[in-house]
Design a protein around this motif. Sequence first.
Motif, PDB file in Angstrom:
ATOM      1  N   SER A  69      54.955  87.639   5.153  1.00 46.38           N
ATOM      2  CA  SER A  69      55.300  86.278   5.647  1.00 46.38           C
ATOM      3  C   SER A  69      56.652  85.654   5.645  1.00 46.38           C
ATOM      4  O   SER A  69      57.064  85.089   6.543  1.00 46.38           O
ATOM      5  N   ASN A  70      57.155  85.700   4.476  1.00 46.51           N
ATOM      6  CA  ASN A  70      58.480  85.654   4.221  1.00 46.51           C
ATOM      7  C   ASN A  70      59.511  86.133   5.093  1.00 46.51           C
ATOM      8  O   ASN A  70      60.528  85.514   5.634  1.00 46.51           O
ATOM      9  N   GLY A  71      59.306  87.591   5.310  1.00 46.79           N
ATOM     10  CA  GLY A  71      60.090  88.299   6.230  1.00 46.79           C
ATOM     11  C   GLY A  71      60.105  87.591   7.712  1.00 46.79           C
ATOM     12  O   GLY A  71      61.183  87.404   8.464  1.00 46.79           O
ATOM     13  N   TRP A  72      58.944  87.101   8.001  1.00 44.26           N
ATOM     14  CA  TRP A  72      58.949  86.645   9.373  1.00 44.26           C
ATOM     15  C   TRP A  72      59.292  85.219   9.473  1.00 44.26           C
ATOM     16  O   TRP A  72      59.887  84.872  10.504  1.00 44.26           O
ATOM     17  N   ASN A  73      59.107  84.501   8.320  1.00 43.15           N
ATOM     18  CA  ASN A  73      60.100  83.107   8.198  1.00 43.15           C
ATOM     19  C   ASN A  73      61.392  83.274   8.541  1.00 43.15           C
ATOM     20  O   ASN A  73      62.095  82.647   9.236  1.00 43.15           O
ATOM     21  N   ALA A  74      61.869  84.297   7.823  1.00 45.63           N
ATOM     22  CA  ALA A  74      63.478  84.634   7.986  1.00 45.63           C
ATOM     23  C   ALA A  74      63.691  85.129   9.333  1.00 45.63           C
ATOM     24  O   ALA A  74      64.806  84.564  10.083  1.00 45.63           O
ATOM     25  N   ARG A  75      63.185  85.988   9.974  1.00 42.41           N
ATOM     26  CA  ARG A  75      63.314  86.358  11.402  1.00 42.41           C
ATOM     27  C   ARG A  75      63.111  85.219  12.170  1.00 42.41           C
ATOM     28  O   ARG A  75      63.858  85.226  13.199  1.00 42.41           O
ATOM     29  N   GLY A  76      62.301  84.209  12.046  1.00 45.04           N
ATOM     30  CA  GLY A  76      62.136  83.252  12.909  1.00 45.04           C
ATOM     31  C   GLY A  76      63.513  82.199  12.885  1.00 45.04           C
ATOM     32  O   GLY A  76      63.998  81.617  13.825  1.00 45.04           O
ATOM     33  N   TRP A  77      63.957  81.842  11.580  1.00 43.28           N
ATOM     34  CA  TRP A  77      65.068  81.046  11.637  1.00 43.28           C
ATOM     35  C   TRP A  77      66.270  81.656  11.942  1.00 43.28           C
ATOM     36  O   TRP A  77      67.062  81.231  12.834  1.00 43.28           O
ATOM     37  N   ILE A  78      66.465  82.931  11.945  1.00 43.78           N
ATOM     38  CA  ILE A  78      67.442  83.812  12.469  1.00 43.78           C
ATOM     39  C   ILE A  78      67.687  83.754  13.894  1.00 43.78           C
ATOM     40  O   ILE A  78      68.546  83.647  14.475  1.00 43.78           O
ATOM     41  N   SER A  79      66.529  84.212  14.450  1.00 44.31           N
ATOM     42  CA  SER A  79      66.158  84.140  15.953  1.00 44.31           C
ATOM     43  C   SER A  79      66.434  82.880  16.628  1.00 44.31           C
ATOM     44  O   SER A  79      67.188  82.594  17.561  1.00 44.31           O
ATOM     45  N   ALA A  80      66.156  81.523  15.886  1.00 46.46           N
ATOM     46  CA  ALA A  80      66.378  80.357  16.504  1.00 46.46           C
ATOM     47  C   ALA A  80      67.921  80.094  16.451  1.00 46.46           C
ATOM     48  O   ALA A  80      68.500  79.674  17.368  1.00 46.46           O
ATOM     49  N   ARG A 132      50.105  83.106  10.430  1.00 47.72           N
ATOM     50  CA  ARG A 132      48.741  83.711  10.761  1.00 47.72           C
ATOM     51  C   ARG A 132      48.732  84.563   9.274  1.00 47.72           C
ATOM     52  O   ARG A 132      47.604  84.984   8.719  1.00 47.72           O
ATOM     53  N   LEU A 133      49.839  85.190   9.039  1.00 46.65           N
ATOM     54  CA  LEU A 133      49.808  86.113   7.736  1.00 46.65           C
ATOM     55  C   LEU A 133      49.388  85.435   6.388  1.00 46.65           C
ATOM     56  O   LEU A 133      48.574  86.055   5.598  1.00 46.65           O
ATOM     57  N   ASN A 134      49.889  84.063   6.244  1.00 43.53           N
ATOM     58  CA  ASN A 134      49.822  83.553   4.954  1.00 43.53           C
ATOM     59  C   ASN A 134      49.297  82.015   5.017  1.00 43.53           C
ATOM     60  O   ASN A 134      49.999  81.131   4.640  1.00 43.53           O
ATOM     61  N   PRO A 135      48.186  81.910   5.809  1.00 43.34           N
ATOM     62  CA  PRO A 135      47.837  80.106   6.148  1.00 43.34           C
ATOM     63  C   PRO A 135      47.560  79.375   5.084  1.00 43.34           C
ATOM     64  O   PRO A 135      47.635  78.230   4.908  1.00 43.34           O
ATOM     65  N   ALA A 136      47.235  80.084   3.945  1.00 40.24           N
ATOM     66  CA  ALA A 136      46.808  79.387   2.644  1.00 40.24           C
ATOM     67  C   ALA A 136      48.001  79.046   1.806  1.00 40.24           C
ATOM     68  O   ALA A 136      47.938  78.096   0.966  1.00 40.24           O
ATOM     69  N   ASP A 137      49.215  79.491   2.055  1.00 39.83           N
ATOM     70  CA  ASP A 137      50.320  79.138   1.193  1.00 39.83           C
ATOM     71  C   ASP A 137      51.186  78.097   1.807  1.00 39.83           C
ATOM     72  O   ASP A 137      51.648  78.076   2.786  1.00 39.83           O
ATOM     73  N   ASP A 138      51.139  76.952   0.927  1.00 43.55           N
ATOM     74  CA  ASP A 138      51.898  75.889   1.794  1.00 43.55           C
ATOM     75  C   ASP A 138      53.206  75.946   1.846  1.00 43.55           C
ATOM     76  O   ASP A 138      53.748  75.607   2.917  1.00 43.55           O
ATOM     77  N   TRP A 139      54.060  76.846   1.228  1.00 38.69           N
ATOM     78  CA  TRP A 139      55.551  76.949   1.432  1.00 38.69           C
ATOM     79  C   TRP A 139      55.559  77.643   2.744  1.00 38.69           C
ATOM     80  O   TRP A 139      56.243  77.439   3.685  1.00 38.69           O
ATOM     81  N   THR A 140      54.726  78.826   2.717  1.00 31.61           N
ATOM     82  CA  THR A 140      54.862  79.783   4.219  1.00 31.61           C
ATOM     83  C   THR A 140      54.518  78.784   5.394  1.00 31.61           C
ATOM     84  O   THR A 140      55.248  78.582   6.168  1.00 31.61           O
ATOM     85  N   VAL A 141      53.653  77.926   5.205  1.00 30.88           N
ATOM     86  CA  VAL A 141      53.357  77.120   6.243  1.00 30.88           C
ATOM     87  C   VAL A 141      54.370  76.049   6.516  1.00 30.88           C
ATOM     88  O   VAL A 141      54.696  75.794   7.623  1.00 30.88           O
ATOM     89  N   LEU A 142      54.780  75.419   5.520  1.00 33.87           N
ATOM     90  CA  LEU A 142      55.828  74.397   5.695  1.00 33.87           C
ATOM     91  C   LEU A 142      56.962  74.831   6.359  1.00 33.87           C
ATOM     92  O   LEU A 142      57.488  74.227   7.394  1.00 33.87           O
ATOM     93  N   VAL A 143      57.534  76.101   6.208  1.00 32.61           N
ATOM     94  CA  VAL A 143      58.681  76.798   6.603  1.00 32.61           C
ATOM     95  C   VAL A 143      58.583  77.259   7.944  1.00 32.61           C
ATOM     96  O   VAL A 143      59.173  76.895   8.950  1.00 32.61           O
ATOM     97  N   ALA A 144      57.346  77.697   8.258  1.00 30.89           N
ATOM     98  CA  ALA A 144      56.714  78.363   9.608  1.00 30.89           C
ATOM     99  C   ALA A 144      56.938  76.901  10.592  1.00 30.89           C
ATOM    100  O   ALA A 144      57.206  77.210  11.601  1.00 30.89           O
ATOM    101  N   MET A 145      56.064  75.831  10.120  1.00 34.44           N
ATOM    102  CA  MET A 145      55.894  74.695  10.946  1.00 34.44           C
ATOM    103  C   MET A 145      57.366  74.138  11.358  1.00 34.44           C
ATOM    104  O   MET A 145      57.497  73.846  12.570  1.00 34.44           O
ATOM    105  N   GLU A 146      58.228  73.993  10.276  1.00 32.47           N
ATOM    106  CA  GLU A 146      59.418  73.450  10.540  1.00 32.47           C
ATOM    107  C   GLU A 146      60.394  74.337  11.397  1.00 32.47           C
ATOM    108  O   GLU A 146      60.752  73.673  12.501  1.00 32.47           O
ATOM    109  N   GLY A 147      59.882  75.376  11.266  1.00 36.28           N
ATOM    110  CA  GLY A 147      60.863  76.306  12.066  1.00 36.28           C
ATOM    111  C   GLY A 147      60.235  76.358  13.767  1.00 36.28           C
ATOM    112  O   GLY A 147      61.000  76.646  14.362  1.00 36.28           O
ATOM    113  N   LYS A 148      58.738  76.314  13.716  1.00 39.87           N
ATOM    114  CA  LYS A 148      58.231  76.375  14.908  1.00 39.87           C
ATOM    115  C   LYS A 148      58.837  74.954  15.752  1.00 39.87           C
ATOM    116  O   LYS A 148      58.968  75.011  16.913  1.00 39.87           O
ATOM    117  N   CYS A 149      59.176  74.000  15.080  1.00 41.49           N
ATOM    118  CA  CYS A 149      59.663  72.991  15.814  1.00 41.49           C
ATOM    119  C   CYS A 149      60.839  73.012  16.489  1.00 41.49           C
ATOM    120  O   CYS A 149      61.061  72.636  17.558  1.00 41.49           O
TER     121      CYS A 149
END
Length: 149
Positions: A76-87, A104-121
């Motif tokens: 999930s950390n790799g996908w978050n990195a991919r997301g920010w770099i793609s943005a 989807r890979l790590n929905p229970a981890d607050d850090w993963t979710v926070l980073v993914a939600m911010e990036g998704k915005c």
Amino acid sequence: VRAAACLFMSTRAFGRPLADEERVEALQLATRALVLAGDDEFVLAWASLIFAYLNDEIERGSDLADRALAINPNLSNGWNARGWISATLGDGARSLDAFDRAFRLNPADDWTVLVAMEGKCSALFLLDRPSDALELAKRLLARHPSSLI
């Protein structure tokens, strides 16, 4: 790479830019981590962000993120990195997909979710979907009221 990541994230945690010495130290630590464990997906994912954003090596960061995900497509950390770099590269669709995968890979981890939600915005804005970004930002702030989105 954890020490480099701590320096990298200190701008977020403390709301101040890195001093030149801290930036250089983070880059040196990330470089050393790649020498020692350049085939470790966690090292590659963090190094991708550090080089992309602390040394303006966005293409190198992109390559490192891709290598991390080739080794472990469930990182999930790799996908978050991919997301920010793609943005940053202006690829909103790829960014959105990456953040969705991280979530989807790590929905229970607050850090993963926070980073993914911010990036998704960010990705939604790139895709000219401001109303979707606003709705997500409201959900993010309900979940993480101290978020700096």
